[in-house]
Design an enzyme around this catalytic site. Structure first.
Site, PDB file in Angstrom:
ATOM      1  N   CYS A 150     -33.698  38.227  -7.755  1.00 35.84           N
ATOM      2  CA  CYS A 150     -34.445  37.819  -8.041  1.00 35.84           C
ATOM      3  C   CYS A 150     -35.545  39.016  -7.717  1.00 35.84           C
ATOM      4  O   CYS A 150     -35.171  40.244  -6.983  1.00 35.84           O
ATOM      5  CB  CYS A 150     -34.767  36.869  -7.054  1.00 35.84           C
TER       6      CYS A 150
ATOM      7  N   ILE B  19     -28.509  32.704 -11.691  1.00 35.79           N
ATOM      8  CA  ILE B  19     -27.174  33.880 -11.561  1.00 35.79           C
ATOM      9  C   ILE B  19     -26.066  32.343 -10.992  1.00 35.79           C
ATOM     10  O   ILE B  19     -24.931  32.184 -11.234  1.00 35.79           O
ATOM     11  CB  ILE B  19     -26.489  34.612 -10.614  1.00 35.79           C
TER      12      ILE B  19
ATOM     13  N   ASN C  89     -33.516  37.959  -2.313  1.00 36.64           N
ATOM     14  CA  ASN C  89     -32.563  38.863  -3.968  1.00 36.64           C
ATOM     15  C   ASN C  89     -31.423  39.273  -3.830  1.00 36.64           C
ATOM     16  O   ASN C  89     -31.132  40.023  -2.747  1.00 36.64           O
ATOM     17  CB  ASN C  89     -33.457  39.935  -3.810  1.00 36.64           C
ATOM     18  N   GLY C  90     -30.705  38.388  -4.294  1.00 43.38           N
ATOM     19  CA  GLY C  90     -29.164  39.306  -4.503  1.00 43.38           C
ATOM     20  C   GLY C  90     -28.044  38.196  -4.519  1.00 43.38           C
ATOM     21  O   GLY C  90     -28.281  37.137  -4.606  1.00 43.38           O
TER      22      GLY C  90
ATOM     23  N   ASP D 211     -25.872  29.896  -2.809  1.00 41.90           N
ATOM     24  CA  ASP D 211     -25.705  30.775  -2.229  1.00 41.90           C
ATOM     25  C   ASP D 211     -26.502  31.348  -1.028  1.00 41.90           C
ATOM     26  O   ASP D 211     -26.519  31.340   0.089  1.00 41.90           O
ATOM     27  CB  ASP D 211     -25.390  32.734  -2.893  1.00 41.90           C
TER      28      ASP D 211
END
Length: 613
Positions: free
Chosen positions: A2, A54, A76-77, A101
């Protein structure tokens, strides 16, 4: 994956929904699936988020996300091992309301505070606001896969995934001329001595494997390193079979975790060893056709089309190719510079940009890639002489064996009296190299003497590496790998693509740094352990290829193109106007060079003129 942005301040005029929306608007490419902002009731903290879905594609996974009426996060990730962490936290009594997550990060932070970072296998940059403590906690992954930039002037702490979000709200874009000097003279895009420095004064990046805490009440900012490698530890008792078994276990686990996704997954395929090993591991875990994506350059000496077809055919993997050329590079150059924000070394970045564009066109959102293997497994040919120098000190019989085998494999890495002196006197060799390179930097003919006088501070810093692992550590954690990760992140996020790197799993990296150098280079082969571990899963002859070819496009050929040469001249004019280049530099014949050539000055002028002027 993101785009994140935030403002923390006691000056209420500096924080508004409009400011946050300007920041998220600048990051829209990073998150095409949603946008949201949040400001706390005290009007001291605001977060903005652009979402690329995702994991947990529904509204429960949206951000900013709140937890326990205390914490708010933007992330982000990916945390690849979030199911395992979640199960452990549930046993401790934590309750979850999503399958994301991100919620696991929040619960882990509540449970373990800063120590939660030790549990994460992932790539991430996140920020958590603790309303009770009035404190921001922000962290970046161990290798720097995900970006985090910030600006702090005493009145406000502002951060974002990309610097363009900071510029969008009026933070000054002031060129850091010292970084520019070292980019022109060394090709450096980072300062090895200062992981926070960027090409813009006042804007810092959070270094990899670090976290920061901003205490609003005191206006205090602290930074800490949360993870490191013990580069001096060697497990000399491990056998080849044990090392191979442990490598296969960890690499297989890493690939398996990085296949977790609620959207389509594919993989990059360059035709080389690393990307082929990733595809081989994927197929052994989940044998079905995964789309693969490649850049090809027919007629170019470094073209890997033959190997790409061989590998894709071996695994029955659909392969999609793109053929970047001078037309495409020229047409997309400004767009590439916009996304990269800081200078880049070669046209390889443009080729990668087009591979990720191709993946998006094929509706693949997650790509696995082989980056990082060269740094942790000694894949570059430049590592030979470091290993040979180590053997010169430790085992001259093994040195002769290695030299003989390397030459039989066609390896031309130098071995001379100079290398022997460096091996015998590593501290002196390091000192001499620093002095020599600093002197050479001051003598680059094109630079204006006034620019050199004011900004000519050398960032060249190469310690006295006394063994192979030390130079691998330097390239992995100090100067080298993070640059490549920046290229990949910006190129991928330009198209809303998430890139996952199985070789950069921290337990795997810890294992590799604990192993003797002879498991990385042996019998004249680089990456011996990887080759030996994967040889039965790869097509015949691929595992033991010795013609190391980096991801290299025909840059030299492209630079002969008259339109690209005019682009270079235009950039040089801008640099002359700003007093960076001498006027005579405009009249010098352009020197088209290959992508990895050492003194690629005209390419650097091209990039700098477009990006920074």
């Amino acid at each position: 994956m993101c785009g994140i942005a935030g403002i923390i301040t006691n000056q209420t005029a500096l924080l508004s929904v409009q400011h946050l929306k300007k920041m998220t608007g600048a990051l829209a490419h990073r998150g095409p699936d949603g946008e949201a902002t949040w400001i706390n009731t005290n009007h001291t903290t605001g977060f903005g988020h652009r979402r690329l879905s995702i994991i947990d594609l529904g509204p429960a996974g949206a951000q900013p996300m709140h937890y326990l009426n205390r914490y708010t996060i933007i992330h982000n990730g990916e945390i690849y091992n979030y199911p395992e962490i979640k199960a452990s936290l549930q046993q401790k009594g934590y309750v979850f309301h999503s399958q994301s997550d991100t919620e696991v990060i929040l619960a882990a932070y509540d449970c373990y505070k800063a120590n939660c970072l030790q549990y994460f296998d992932g790539m991430f940059a996140f920020a958590i606001w603790d309303e009770q403590e009035q404190t921001l906690f922000a962290a970046r992954d161990r290798f720097g896969e995900k970006p985090f930039y910030y600006y702090f002037d005493g009145d406000q702490f502002v951060f974002a995934s990309e610097m363009k979000a900071l510029w969008a709200i009026g933070i000054e874009k002031q060129l850091n001329e010292k970084m520019l000097f070292n980019y022109f003279t060394l090709g450096y895009t980072q300062n090895p001595a200062n992981g926070e420095e960027t090409f813009y004064n006042g804007i810092n990046k959070l270094p990899a494997r670090s976290y920061i805490q901003y205490h609003l009440r005191e206006g205090r900012l602290t930074r800490s390193l949360y993870w490191n490698i013990d580069v001096d530890f060697r497990d000399e008792t491990i056998t080849d079979q044990q090392a191979i078994a442990r490598f296969n276990e960890l690499f297989g686990e890493s690939v398996k975790r990085r296949l977790r996704s609620d959207v389509p997954v594919g993989t990059s395929l360059s035709g080389g060893l690393d990307s082929s090993c990733v595809l081989a591991a994927i197929q052994s875990l989940a044998p079905r056709p995964y789309k693969t994506f490649s850049a090809v350059f027919p007629g170019f000496k470094q073209d890997e089309s033959t190997w790409i077809k061989k590998v894709a055919g071996h695994y029955n993997a659909p392969n999609f190719t793109v053929q970047p050329d001078a037309d495409r590079v020229i047409g997309d150059f400004e767009k590439i510079c916009y996304h990269q924000e800081e200078p880049f070394q070669s046209a390889s970045v443009a080729a990668q940009f087009h591979v990720y564009e191709l993946a998006r066109q094929q509706q693949v959102t997650v790509l696995l890639d082989g980056q990082g293997a060269d740094e942790i497994l000694a894949g570059y040919h430049k590592y030979y002489h470091w290993y040979w120098q180590q053997l010169f000190r430790e085992n001259k019989k093994s040195l002769q064996h290695e030299l003989r085998n390397a030459r039989q494999h066609g390896i031309t890495a130098p071995w001379s009296l100079k290398n022997k002196l460096a091996a015998a006197l590593p501290a002196y060799a390091g000192w001499f190299l620093r002095k020599q390179r600093a002197r050479q930097q001051l003598q680059v003919a094109d630079l204006d003497p006034a620019f050199i006088h004011e900004h000519g501070e050398s960032y060249y810093d190469i310690a006295h590496f006394d063994d192979l692992n030390n130079i691998l550590y330097y390239n992995t954690f100090v100067n080298g790998l993070e640059e490549l990760l920046r290229y990949a992140d910006r190129n991928a996020m330009a198209f809303g693509i998430e890139v996952r790197l199985p070789f950069l799993q921290h337990e795997l990296v810890q294992l590799l740094f604990s192993l003797p150098a002879g498991l990385k280079i042996r019998d004249g082969y680089t990456k011996w352990l990887l080759r030996k571990s994967m040889e039965e899963k790869l097509p015949a002859s691929l595992a033991w290829r010795t013609d190391k070819i980096g991801f290299e496009p025909p840059q030299q050929q492209w630079m002969h193109d008259a339109r690209l040469q005019e682009y270079i001249i235009e950039s040089k004019r801008k640099l002359c106007k700003q007093g960076i280049l001498k006027e005579q530099a405009l009249h010098k014949k352009i020197q088209p060079l290959e992508a990895h050539a050492a003194d690629n000055y005209d390419w650097r002028y091209l990039v700098a003129g477009q990006l920074l002027c």
